[in-house]
Design an enzyme around this catalytic site. Structure first.
Site, mmCIF file in Angstrom:
data_model
loop_
_atom_site.group_PDB
_atom_site.id
_atom_site.type_symbol
_atom_site.label_atom_id
_atom_site.label_comp_id
_atom_site.label_asym_id
_atom_site.label_seq_id
_atom_site.Cartn_x
_atom_site.Cartn_y
_atom_site.Cartn_z
ATOM 1 N N SER A 137 0.850 -1.177 0.000
ATOM 2 C CA SER A 137 0.000 0.000 0.000
ATOM 3 C C SER A 137 0.895 1.240 0.000
ATOM 4 C CB SER A 137 -0.887 -0.006 1.253
ATOM 5 O OG SER A 137 -1.691 1.146 1.301
ATOM 6 N N ALA A 138 0.557 2.227 -0.823
ATOM 7 C CA ALA A 138 1.330 3.478 -0.961
ATOM 8 C C ALA A 138 2.656 3.291 -1.694
ATOM 9 C CB ALA A 138 1.566 4.145 0.392
ATOM 10 N N SER A 139 2.785 2.176 -2.409
ATOM 11 C CA SER A 139 4.012 1.976 -3.192
ATOM 12 C C SER A 139 3.981 2.787 -4.487
ATOM 13 C CB SER A 139 4.210 0.491 -3.521
ATOM 14 O OG SER A 139 3.140 0.012 -4.330
ATOM 15 N N GLY A 140 2.772 3.160 -4.924
ATOM 16 C CA GLY A 140 2.654 3.933 -6.168
ATOM 17 C C GLY A 140 1.966 3.185 -7.288
ATOM 18 N N SER B 170 -2.159 -7.518 -3.883
ATOM 19 C CA SER B 170 -2.008 -8.956 -4.202
ATOM 20 C C SER B 170 -0.772 -9.538 -3.510
ATOM 21 C CB SER B 170 -1.964 -9.197 -5.711
ATOM 22 O OG SER B 170 -1.129 -8.288 -6.393
#
Length: 199
Positions: free
Chosen positions: A33-36, A105
């Site tokens: 989450s929030a990796s882009g 995922s």
């Protein structure tokens, strides 16, 4: 399990490609989450459409407003979430549309199942690992989810109290803490061109 069903179809994938002069594929963006993931997927979708290639983004949050609104975030529900998305993405790809999926995922077996589904149908599947150190993801935290997970408000949060199994051999490995969105999009486009998925 559904019984007494028969697959109906009158236009083959090869005929669709010949008629539309386009090729479908699934670009599977995975990462914390929030990796882009969504940011890159949004930019890529816009770029592909401007170039004249049919593309549609399936986003982790968006599908939970409809298709997957009956699912939570337990491991079993996450498995089913990805199974459904895999099937939908395959239909898009078969229809000569480039499906862009941006989902955490976290489990390798689910991503492998999505890949096999496409391979069995002889449709391109491109796994894109949107990689970022968890410290950077937590610092970004646009939705405040990491903060809530650290406080125990959110349970089963990937990277905190649930695992993320990094891809071992993704087709594309992005580092969004070191690459700009434009550079990430260009990397994916170069791959698609080299694989002759887009002209």
């Amino acid at each position: 399990m559904a019984t007494n069903i028969t697959w109906h179809g009158n236009v083959t994938h090869e005929e669709r490609v010949q008629i539309t002069q386009k090729k479908g594929a699934t670009i599977w963006l995975t990462g914390l989450s929030a990796s882009g993931k969504s940011t890159v997927a949004c930019a890529l979708e816009t770029y592909l459409l401007k170039l004249g290639f049919p593309a549609y983004r399936l986003d982790g949050d968006n599908v939970r407003f409809g298709l997957n609104k009956d699912l939570g975030f337990s491991e079993k529900d996450r498995n089913e979430n990805i199974r459904r998305i895999s099937e939908v993405a395959k239909l898009f790809a078969d229809g000569c549309i480039i499906a862009l999926t941006s989902f955490i995922s976290p489990y390798k077996k689910d991503r492998d199942a999505a890949r096999k589904l496409h391979q069995d149908a002889e449709l391109p599947f491109v796994e894109v690992f949107v990689d970022v150190p968890i410290e950077v993801a937590e610092k970004r935290d646009p939705k405040g989810l990491y903060k809530k997970a650290r406080q125990g408000i959110i349970k089963n949060f990937t990277g905190i109290d649930d695992p993320y199994e990094s891809p071992e051999h993704p087709e594309i490995h992005l580092h969004t803490d070191k690459q700009s969105v434009e550079e990430c999009v260009e990397t994916i486009l170069d791959y698609l061109k080299n694989r002759k998925i887009i002209g």
